[in-house]
Design a protein around this motif. Structure first.
Motif, PDB file in Angstrom:
ATOM      1  N   ILE A   1      -5.667  -9.926  -9.863  1.00  0.00           N
ATOM      2  CA  ILE A   1      -4.754 -10.646  -8.973  1.00  0.00           C
ATOM      3  C   ILE A   1      -5.430 -11.933  -8.511  1.00  0.00           C
ATOM      4  CG2 ILE A   1      -3.446 -10.522  -6.829  1.00  0.00           C
ATOM      5  CD1 ILE A   1      -3.508  -7.441  -7.140  1.00  0.00           C
ATOM      6  N   ILE A   2      -4.739 -13.055  -8.671  1.00  0.00           N
ATOM      7  CA  ILE A   2      -5.279 -14.360  -8.280  1.00  0.00           C
ATOM      8  C   ILE A   2      -4.828 -14.659  -6.850  1.00  0.00           C
ATOM      9  CG2 ILE A   2      -5.336 -16.823  -8.819  1.00  0.00           C
ATOM     10  CD1 ILE A   2      -4.687 -16.085 -11.714  1.00  0.00           C
ATOM     11  N   TYR A   3      -5.790 -14.938  -5.977  1.00  0.00           N
ATOM     12  CA  TYR A   3      -5.505 -15.168  -4.556  1.00  0.00           C
ATOM     13  C   TYR A   3      -5.810 -16.636  -4.225  1.00  0.00           C
ATOM     14  CZ  TYR A   3      -5.747 -14.753   0.524  1.00  0.00           C
ATOM     15  OH  TYR A   3      -5.553 -14.915   1.879  1.00  0.00           O
ATOM     16  N   ILE A   4      -4.800 -17.356  -3.710  1.00  0.00           N
ATOM     17  CA  ILE A   4      -4.955 -18.767  -3.338  1.00  0.00           C
ATOM     18  C   ILE A   4      -4.638 -18.903  -1.858  1.00  0.00           C
ATOM     19  CG2 ILE A   4      -4.232 -21.154  -3.786  1.00  0.00           C
ATOM     20  CD1 ILE A   4      -3.268 -20.262  -6.527  1.00  0.00           C
TER      21      ILE A   4
ATOM     22  N   MET B   1      -9.425  -8.011  -2.799  1.00  0.00           N
ATOM     23  CA  MET B   1     -10.769  -7.832  -3.350  1.00  0.00           C
ATOM     24  C   MET B   1     -11.015  -6.386  -3.748  1.00  0.00           C
ATOM     25  SD  MET B   1     -13.077 -10.284  -0.896  1.00  0.00           S
ATOM     26  CE  MET B   1     -14.581  -9.745  -1.691  1.00  0.00           C
ATOM     27  N   TYR B   2     -10.522  -5.440  -2.940  1.00  0.00           N
ATOM     28  CA  TYR B   2     -10.700  -4.026  -3.262  1.00  0.00           C
ATOM     29  C   TYR B   2      -9.931  -3.661  -4.536  1.00  0.00           C
ATOM     30  CZ  TYR B   2     -10.312   1.032  -3.026  1.00  0.00           C
ATOM     31  OH  TYR B   2     -10.345   2.372  -3.347  1.00  0.00           O
ATOM     32  N   LEU B   3      -8.694  -4.111  -4.669  1.00  0.00           N
ATOM     33  CA  LEU B   3      -7.876  -3.744  -5.830  1.00  0.00           C
ATOM     34  C   LEU B   3      -8.380  -4.423  -7.105  1.00  0.00           C
ATOM     35  CD1 LEU B   3      -4.306  -3.961  -4.225  1.00  0.00           C
ATOM     36  CD2 LEU B   3      -5.672  -1.917  -4.629  1.00  0.00           C
ATOM     37  N   ASN B   4      -8.901  -5.623  -6.982  1.00  0.00           N
ATOM     38  CA  ASN B   4      -9.340  -6.366  -8.171  1.00  0.00           C
ATOM     39  C   ASN B   4     -10.568  -5.758  -8.845  1.00  0.00           C
ATOM     40  OD1 ASN B   4      -7.411  -8.326  -8.514  1.00  0.00           O
ATOM     41  ND2 ASN B   4      -8.466  -9.858  -7.276  1.00  0.00           N
ATOM     42  N   GLN B   5     -11.376  -5.038  -8.096  1.00  0.00           N
ATOM     43  CA  GLN B   5     -12.600  -4.518  -8.706  1.00  0.00           C
ATOM     44  C   GLN B   5     -12.331  -3.395  -9.710  1.00  0.00           C
ATOM     45  OE1 GLN B   5     -15.178  -2.661  -5.776  1.00  0.00           O
ATOM     46  NE2 GLN B   5     -13.417  -1.975  -4.549  1.00  0.00           N
TER      47      GLN B   5
ATOM     48  N   GLN C   1      -1.529   0.665  11.135  1.00  0.00           N
ATOM     49  CA  GLN C   1      -2.311   1.741  10.527  1.00  0.00           C
ATOM     50  C   GLN C   1      -3.509   1.144   9.798  1.00  0.00           C
ATOM     51  OE1 GLN C   1      -0.152   4.538   8.071  1.00  0.00           O
ATOM     52  NE2 GLN C   1       1.741   4.261   9.226  1.00  0.00           N
ATOM     53  N   ALA C   2      -4.602   1.871   9.818  1.00  0.00           N
ATOM     54  CA  ALA C   2      -5.766   1.473   9.030  1.00  0.00           C
ATOM     55  C   ALA C   2      -5.543   1.909   7.582  1.00  0.00           C
ATOM     56  CB  ALA C   2      -7.027   2.121   9.590  1.00  0.00           C
ATOM     57  N   ASP C   3      -5.804   1.003   6.667  1.00  0.00           N
ATOM     58  CA  ASP C   3      -5.591   1.277   5.240  1.00  0.00           C
ATOM     59  C   ASP C   3      -6.809   0.779   4.461  1.00  0.00           C
ATOM     60  OD1 ASP C   3      -4.448   2.050   2.897  1.00  0.00           O
ATOM     61  OD2 ASP C   3      -2.869   0.523   2.863  1.00  0.00           O
ATOM     62  N   PRO C   4      -7.943   1.474   4.565  1.00  0.00           N
ATOM     63  CA  PRO C   4      -9.180   0.961   3.944  1.00  0.00           C
ATOM     64  C   PRO C   4      -9.118   0.916   2.421  1.00  0.00           C
ATOM     65  CG  PRO C   4      -9.502   3.193   4.748  1.00  0.00           C
ATOM     66  CD  PRO C   4      -8.163   2.764   5.247  1.00  0.00           C
ATOM     67  N   PHE C   5      -8.275   1.750   1.800  1.00  0.00           N
ATOM     68  CA  PHE C   5      -8.177   1.775   0.341  1.00  0.00           C
ATOM     69  C   PHE C   5      -6.948   1.017  -0.180  1.00  0.00           C
ATOM     70  CE2 PHE C   5     -10.432   5.644   1.610  1.00  0.00           C
ATOM     71  CZ  PHE C   5     -11.646   5.402   0.998  1.00  0.00           C
ATOM     72  N   ALA C   6      -6.340   0.214   0.694  1.00  0.00           N
ATOM     73  CA  ALA C   6      -5.221  -0.664   0.314  1.00  0.00           C
ATOM     74  C   ALA C   6      -4.137   0.099  -0.438  1.00  0.00           C
ATOM     75  CB  ALA C   6      -5.727  -1.843  -0.520  1.00  0.00           C
ATOM     76  N   HIS C   7      -3.750   1.253   0.116  1.00  0.00           N
ATOM     77  CA  HIS C   7      -2.766   2.098  -0.574  1.00  0.00           C
ATOM     78  C   HIS C   7      -1.411   1.414  -0.680  1.00  0.00           C
ATOM     79  CE1 HIS C   7      -0.462   5.581  -1.788  1.00  0.00           C
ATOM     80  NE2 HIS C   7       0.287   5.468  -0.701  1.00  0.00           N
TER      81      HIS C   7
ATOM     82  N   GLU D   1      -7.101  -9.326   6.456  1.00  0.00           N
ATOM     83  CA  GLU D   1      -6.768  -8.022   5.878  1.00  0.00           C
ATOM     84  C   GLU D   1      -6.274  -8.152   4.440  1.00  0.00           C
ATOM     85  OE1 GLU D   1      -7.071  -4.887   7.048  1.00  0.00           O
ATOM     86  OE2 GLU D   1      -8.210  -5.741   8.707  1.00  0.00           O
ATOM     87  N   LEU D   2      -5.500  -9.204   4.146  1.00  0.00           N
ATOM     88  CA  LEU D   2      -4.983  -9.383   2.789  1.00  0.00           C
ATOM     89  C   LEU D   2      -6.113  -9.703   1.810  1.00  0.00           C
ATOM     90  CD1 LEU D   2      -2.542  -9.522   0.922  1.00  0.00           C
ATOM     91  CD2 LEU D   2      -2.245 -11.920   1.564  1.00  0.00           C
ATOM     92  N   VAL D   3      -7.064 -10.520   2.224  1.00  0.00           N
ATOM     93  CA  VAL D   3      -8.216 -10.823   1.363  1.00  0.00           C
ATOM     94  C   VAL D   3      -8.989  -9.556   1.044  1.00  0.00           C
ATOM     95  CG1 VAL D   3     -10.433 -11.999   1.274  1.00  0.00           C
ATOM     96  CG2 VAL D   3      -8.442 -13.216   2.103  1.00  0.00           C
ATOM     97  N   ALA D   4      -9.223  -8.716   2.056  1.00  0.00           N
ATOM     98  CA  ALA D   4      -9.961  -7.470   1.829  1.00  0.00           C
ATOM     99  C   ALA D   4      -9.221  -6.547   0.867  1.00  0.00           C
ATOM    100  CB  ALA D   4     -10.199  -6.770   3.163  1.00  0.00           C
ATOM    101  N   ALA D   5      -7.876  -6.467   1.002  1.00  0.00           N
ATOM    102  CA  ALA D   5      -7.091  -5.594   0.122  1.00  0.00           C
ATOM    103  C   ALA D   5      -7.129  -6.096  -1.322  1.00  0.00           C
ATOM    104  CB  ALA D   5      -5.648  -5.516   0.628  1.00  0.00           C
TER     105      ALA D   5
END
Length: 822
Positions: free
Chosen positions: A326-329, A314-318, A264-270, A308-312
């Motif tokens: 959230i720290i992403y490594i 970045m969206y939630l962190n803003q 499924q497409a989840d552009p808003f990282a629901h 996809e995880l990087v995009a999600a």
């Protein structure tokens, strides 16, 4: 029936198409001990049909449902405790215990509903009115596996009848530091939400629950004092779980590596927002993601998930506050593994240091005076929350690869090793928060983590680990490559032929599917997608805000986890009861030692844990007994390439239920390295070595073993008896003999004087004369005043009452520190 019910271990009730069955635990085995609270593993169960056969209305499909339900073997890696809440972390349990008394008194209105004794308050008054408040919290149902089985009786029986069970792993080992016992315990809690097998459960469901989600907690305690109030305890928690996206892999193509597809497409990282909101509520901030998925591939496969995880994230962190983002490594572990110039574990150690410094860890004691006197740079940079009674862990590390098996287990071991050093330092057991490989302590911890990884891999993937810590250290024996291939074939067989049946069993056991007359049966469903994604059955699914995706109460209390904050919502989850201080139910001495019961040695000493002194420390004289000394492989009690048959037997005992299917055959007995091979198929040859040793049966090898067994006399006794003695040693020995002879002559002459009698009567005098101190009458020894005071101070220290240091003690300690360190 009477014999089984007499055990009092009720796992729950279940009903299919006929009447109810009662599920009873008939056999248990002690696996660990935390603060005097025993943790048991289920060894055997029994299901009994409750209605009488005379009123039973048979159904043709009842037997098939019963067989599917029993495929979840409760004797494989299911654990429970009568008095310790295994669904919560040690930090949560001890934080609840230290809640202010004023808040507890306001909640004692629930006591009358819980108690069956109408004269309880009257009894307390007649015995002096001295009461003790007991606290019991509701379990965290996400990690409870028999919640559906107990749901029917939860509101009908006393809560003492409810025995909550977790699934995962539990292991305990003893680290002996110059005779001081320290218990290292590893507990893994597998989530019961969106649970299943490897290829059939990927990603997340509509409620934010991810596949293969496991919370791993390592607990360190000083075993010389077992009480929670007087003892020293520390814990560190980390999490593994699938990438929180809508994704899957199609196994109908019969490929070893099925292609990854986004469903499924989840552009808003629901779905990612729901998942991280759960983590913020349970662990606080920061949430640190360690993504070990490949980033450079010839054919785009795992990289789909990374992008996809990087995009999600970045969206939630803003929308989050900057201090709680959230720290992403991202770290491509496969790329570094096949590189000959890069050390994988060195890089992981750097990541582990930064992670532990951000999250901190839990300890129930304030910083020791020695850490204040000799501050360490790393200790001063440690994060978390410092409180008067100790430290709290705020935030958590979330590690994932594709399967969350081999690579994830190695990364979690490195983070756990770093946290273990800080835990030992906080308890005053080492002088610097640093542990090195090839020490007894790290080898003990590594073996514990390998058992942990093997068990979780069996439950989710159908085989043991392929790549271990020794593989990434590149010290695994080359003979393991053939076994790795067999493990790969075994995992492929399990995923292709038996995972579907295991998934049906898990769905039925957890109550995801309820058999109903007139509706399709479980085996008739083409897929279980609609069972786990409940939003597909609603016409108007409710969605959260696209920007304020978190729970408002959770964000207010960060970085502290909301579940541990004292508020009205959390107080409702507590049940408070008042006891008299002499009641047996709260007497920890009687509860642990049970002096009025007839005990058998088989039950009392059933817990045979691994010990660093017995299993890892060298047996030769003259070697430093410290478990923190670096040793050579041939210098240890358990060599790197030594015999590990005992550990393999322990792993076989932990094979899981829902967990491990029966192996196809001896030839195809192991695990797919798709997830954690770290390389593509053509690159596996150089890296896919395992650490499990293989026994060699060559005569030359047996001769070498014989030579190693017969050790030289000087190494065993410290001297060579065939050599001549030194003149100095001979003179010392001769003087010792002369002293003995002169003492004997003096005793003999005194006896002769005493035995003379003037009237010529012969009088016999015994050589040994006893007054009262003999086998018939014992004269009690006299204890001086100083010894009595020392003993009383020791008893008070065990009760948490410490004696203030005098001037002489303080000056002596300062002199010691000045002479040794300054």
């Amino acid at each position: 029936m009477k014999k089984l019910v007499g055990l009092g271990m009720l796992a729950g009730f279940v009903r299919f198409l006929e009447g109810y069955y009662i599920v009873l635990i008939t056999k248990r085995r002690k696996m660990a001990d935390i603060g005097g609270h025993a943790i048991y593993k289920i060894e055997d169960t029994n299901m009994i049909y409750i209605p009488n056969d005379s009123v039973r209305i048979t159904h043709p499909d009842e037997a098939r449902y019963l067989r599917i339900f029993q495929n979840v073997d409760l004797s494989s890696n299911f654990y429970f405790s009568y008095s310790y809440d295994l669904s919560h972390s040690l930090q949560y349990n001890l934080t609840v215990l230290r809640m202010p008394l004023e808040m507890l008194k306001s909640e004692t209105t629930q006591t009358r509903q819980e108690s069956f004794d109408i004269f309880e308050d009257e009894g307390l008054i007649t015995q002096g009115g001295s009461g003790v408040f007991g606290i019991c919290s509701e379990p965290y149902m996400k990690y409870v596996w028999n919640g559906e089985l107990l749901d029917i009786i939860k509101n009908a029986v006393h809560r003492d009848w409810l025995l909550y069970i977790i699934h995962g792993f539990c292991g305990q080992s003893k680290l002996l530091i110059y005779g001081r016992p320290v218990y290292v315990t590893l507990i893994a809690r597998r989530s019961s939400k969106f649970a299943g097998t490897r290829f059939l459960k990927r990603g997340a469901n509509c409620e934010g629950d991810v596949a293969n989600e496991v919370e791993t907690e390592q607990i360190l305690c000083d075993a010389s004092v077992m009480s929670f109030t007087a003892g020293s305890y520390s814990s560190y928690v980390q999490v593994r779980g699938s990438v929180p996206l809508y994704w899957s892999q199609d196994i109908s193509t019969m490929m070893p590596k099925p292609p990854i597809t986004l469903d499924q497409a989840d552009p808003f990282a629901h779905v990612a927002a729901l998942h991280f909101d759960q983590m913020l509520q349970r662990f606080g901030s920061p949430i640190i993601i360690l993504n070990l998925v490949k980033e450079r591939e010839k054919r785009k496969h795992e990289r789909i998930l990374s992008e996809e995880l990087v995009a999600a994230v970045m969206y939630l962190n803003q929308f989050l506050p900057p201090e709680h983002t959230i720290i992403y490594i991202p770290w491509d572990m496969a790329k570094y593994t096949k590189s000959k110039l890069c050390n994988v574990l060195d890089r992981l150690n750097v990541i582990a240091e930064s992670v532990v410094k951000k999250t901190g860890f839990f300890v129930n004691r304030p910083d020791s005076y020695c850490s204040t006197l000799r501050p360490d740079e790393k200790w001063n940079e440690l994060g978390g929350c410092v409180i008067p009674t100790g430290r709290l862990q705020t935030g958590v590390l979330r590690t994932n690869c594709v399967d969350c098996l081999d690579r994830t287990n190695t990364a979690q071991f490195m983070v756990g090793k770093c946290a273990l050093a800080y835990q030992l330092y906080s308890l005053g057991l080492i002088d610097k928060p640093n542990l090195q490989f090839d020490t007894d302590a790290v080898r003990l911890f590594e073996e514990l983590y390998e058992d942990h990884g093997d068990t979780l891999s069996l439950q989710y993937g159908g085989s043991q680990l392929v790549h271990r810590v020794k593989t990434y250290r590149k010290i695994a024996p080359w003979t393991q490559h053939s076994k790795d291939i067999m493990q790969t074939l075994s995992r492929y067989y399990s995923n292709a032929f038996s995972d579907a049946d295991r998934q049906d069993s898990i769905n039925l056991f957890l109550g995801v599917f309820h058999p109903t007359e007139g509706k399709p049966h479980l085996w008739e469903l083409p897929t279980d997608f609609y069972l786990h994604h409940k939003n597909t059955m609603r016409l108007l699914p409710t969605r959260r805000s696209y920007t304020y995706w978190w729970t408002p109460e959770v964000i207010k209390h960060l970085p502290l986890p909301y579940d541990e904050v004292i508020c009205a919502a959390n107080l409702k989850k507590l049940i408070v009861k008042k006891f008299h201080k002499y009641e047996e139910e709260i007497d920890i001495h009687n509860e642990f030692f049970r002096p009025y019961e007839l005990s058998s040695f088989d039950d009392t000493f059933c817990l045979a844990m691994t010990s660093s002194a017995r299993d890892f420390m060298p047996k030769t004289v003259g070697i430093d007994p410290s478990p923190f000394t670096v040793r050579k492989p041939d210098e240890t009690g358990k060599s790197v390439l030594g015999n590990k048959s005992n550990r393999d037997e322990a792993v076989l005992q932990r094979k899981t239920a829902a967990s491990a299917p029966p192996p196809p055959s001896e030839e195809a007995a192991s695990s797919s390295s798709e997830d954690d091979s770290g390389t593509d198929r053509e690159e596996e040859g150089s890296v896919s070595q395992r650490s499990t040793p293989v026994k060699m049966a060559d005569s030359g090898d047996s001769a070498k073993v014989t030579e190693n067994v017969v050790q030289p006399m000087k190494e065993v006794y410290g001297i060579n008896l065939s050599d001549g003695l030194l003149e100095e040693d001979l003179s010392i020995y001769s003087r010792f003999v002369q002293l003995g002879q002169s003492q004997h002559r003096q005793d003999k002459s005194s006896q002769q004087l005493y035995s003379r009698c003037p009237d010529g009567v012969i009088k016999l005098t015994p050589i040994s004369a006893f007054s009262q101190d003999n086998i018939y009458e014992v004269q009690p020894p006299r204890v001086d005043r100083k010894s009595t005071e020392i003993f009383q101070a020791h008893i008070q220290a065990g009760q948490g009452i410490t004696q203030p240091l005098g001037k002489e003690d303080t000056s002596m300690y300062r002199e010691y520190i000045r002479n040794r360190y300054l």
